[in-house]
Design an enzyme around this catalytic site. Structure first.
Site, PDB file in Angstrom:
ATOM      1  N   THR A 252       0.837  -1.192   0.000  1.00  0.00           N
ATOM      2  CA  THR A 252       0.000   0.000   0.000  1.00  0.00           C
ATOM      3  C   THR A 252       0.874   1.245   0.000  1.00  0.00           C
ATOM      4  O   THR A 252       2.097   1.168  -0.141  1.00  0.00           O
ATOM      5  CB  THR A 252      -0.985  -0.035   1.190  1.00  0.00           C
ATOM      6  OG1 THR A 252      -1.948   1.010   1.031  1.00  0.00           O
ATOM      7  CG2 THR A 252      -0.277   0.095   2.527  1.00  0.00           C
TER       8      THR A 252
ATOM      9  N   LYS B 182       3.550   1.276  -4.077  1.00  0.00           N
ATOM     10  CA  LYS B 182       2.980   0.449  -5.142  1.00  0.00           C
ATOM     11  C   LYS B 182       3.802   0.501  -6.427  1.00  0.00           C
ATOM     12  O   LYS B 182       3.895  -0.499  -7.144  1.00  0.00           O
ATOM     13  CB  LYS B 182       1.531   0.852  -5.400  1.00  0.00           C
ATOM     14  CG  LYS B 182       0.620   0.552  -4.216  1.00  0.00           C
ATOM     15  CD  LYS B 182      -0.805   0.983  -4.450  1.00  0.00           C
ATOM     16  CE  LYS B 182      -1.648   0.717  -3.203  1.00  0.00           C
ATOM     17  NZ  LYS B 182      -3.052   1.098  -3.388  1.00  0.00           N
TER      18      LYS B 182
ATOM     19  N   GLY C  88       0.245   5.460  -6.906  1.00  0.00           N
ATOM     20  CA  GLY C  88      -0.104   4.091  -7.267  1.00  0.00           C
ATOM     21  C   GLY C  88      -1.593   3.840  -7.374  1.00  0.00           C
ATOM     22  O   GLY C  88      -2.073   3.276  -8.363  1.00  0.00           O
TER      23      GLY C  88
ATOM     24  N   GLY D 247      -7.412  12.896   4.513  1.00  0.00           N
ATOM     25  CA  GLY D 247      -8.635  12.314   5.055  1.00  0.00           C
ATOM     26  C   GLY D 247      -8.335  11.086   5.897  1.00  0.00           C
ATOM     27  O   GLY D 247      -9.145  10.679   6.729  1.00  0.00           O
TER      28      GLY D 247
ATOM     29  N   GLY E 186     -13.979   4.128   0.392  1.00  0.00           N
ATOM     30  CA  GLY E 186     -12.739   3.380   0.290  1.00  0.00           C
ATOM     31  C   GLY E 186     -12.854   1.951   0.759  1.00  0.00           C
ATOM     32  O   GLY E 186     -12.143   1.071   0.254  1.00  0.00           O
TER      33      GLY E 186
ATOM     34  N   GLN F 217     -10.930  -5.410  -3.724  1.00  0.00           N
ATOM     35  CA  GLN F 217      -9.537  -5.722  -4.037  1.00  0.00           C
ATOM     36  C   GLN F 217      -8.991  -6.806  -3.108  1.00  0.00           C
ATOM     37  O   GLN F 217      -8.154  -7.610  -3.514  1.00  0.00           O
ATOM     38  CB  GLN F 217      -8.655  -4.463  -3.999  1.00  0.00           C
ATOM     39  CG  GLN F 217      -8.438  -3.818  -2.631  1.00  0.00           C
ATOM     40  CD  GLN F 217      -7.383  -4.482  -1.780  1.00  0.00           C
ATOM     41  OE1 GLN F 217      -6.511  -5.192  -2.285  1.00  0.00           O
ATOM     42  NE2 GLN F 217      -7.464  -4.276  -0.481  1.00  0.00           N
TER      43      GLN F 217
END
Length: 283
Positions: free
Chosen positions: A64, A68, A130, A196, A242, A249
């Site tokens: 992450t 990436k 990424g 955020g 998200g 994913q």
């Protein structure tokens, strides 16, 4: 026992260990998923870390922010998903080789289609790292009318624009001065910056400009309800959070880790009985 790691920065509150460890337990698969915090890394250091993990018996990893692109660069074998994006969030270590995949790309397409049947329209993407690369590439394949990019890092924005333009042609690079008008007139607005996130307070999108768009997406999921998402919800827009990308994913990555398909009906039961109660407690 399948040994997995998540490599990244500021990952203490990641949902990945909870997701993978609980799902493997539910499906009776022996898998152990842990965090591997990494504050800084160069290509050589990241490659060295991959060898170290393999030596320790680690067979796979998620990657992450902000690594990436590094993950993609060290791979010996690259799946078409990672090749399209030029970034990787999933690595498999097999037979002394590093295999790279991008489940952000596949996961976003699934998350978008779960929320919207309409085409994306004109889209502004803020953040060209990424995850920005993965989302932009996915939006191309979802037939966005146009994509406008903004990143304070001009080189990142130019690199992504060039890559998208080769396949797409309808790409614009925005200046800071042009950004507000582009956001205001967009059909969709996408945050692919860490702003955020619990470690990066604020919003990359001025909240007073979140007024008339049709849909928004925020790649941040810790917390799920970022200021950007909350503002869009107030305006009754279609909101793709998200955690929705995270779940789609993560399923794709889990199937790569285990080499087993996750039956849809079993996952829905797992989500309702195991995952959602834990997330309610956590958040």
């Amino acid at each position: 026992m399948i040994q997995c790691r998540l490599i990244g920065k500021d990952i203490a509150k990641s949902m990945s260990p909870l997701f993978h460890n609980q799902l493997s337990k539910y499906l009776d698969i022996e898998l152990d998923y842990q965090l591997k915090e990494l504050d800084n890394s160069t290509f050589t250091q990241f490659l060295g870390l991959s060898y170290q993990l393999q030596h320790q018996g680690i067979s796979c990893a998620n990657v992450t922010y902000p690594y990436k692109e590094l993950a993609y660069s060290i791979a010996d074998e690259v799946d078409s998903s990672a090749a399209k994006v030029c970034a990787a969030n999933t690595l498999l270590f097999k037979h002394g080789k590093i295999h790279a995949f991008n489940t952000d790309y596949s996961g976003f397409i699934k998350a978008y289609r779960a929320n919207r049947q309409d085409l994306p329209g004109k889209v502004v993407i803020i953040g060209c790292g990424g995850v920005g690369k993965a989302i932009a590439t996915a939006l191309q394949d979802l037939q966005a009318a146009s994509i406008s990019l903004y990143d304070k890092d001009l080189k990142k924005m130019q690199t992504l624009s060039a890559a998208l333009g080769t396949r797409f042609g309808k790409v614009e690079m925005l200046t800071e001065q042009a950004l507000p008008d582009a956001i205001a007139s967009a059909d969709g607005v996408v945050n692919c910056t860490p702003l955020g996130h619990y470690a990066h307070a604020g919003s990359a999108i001025p909240l007073d400009l979140v007024e008339t768009q049709s849909w928004v997406f925020d790649a941040v999921y810790t917390p799920i309800n970022t200021p950007f998402i909350c503002q869009a919800q107030k305006k009754n827009m279609t909101v793709i959070t998200g955690d929705q990308l995270f779940i789609h994913q993560a399923i794709d990555a889990f199937e790569l880790f285990t080499q087993k398909k996750v039956p849809k009906n079993q996952f829905e039961t797992f989500r309702k009985s195991r995952l959602e109660p834990l997330l309610d407690v956590q958040y």
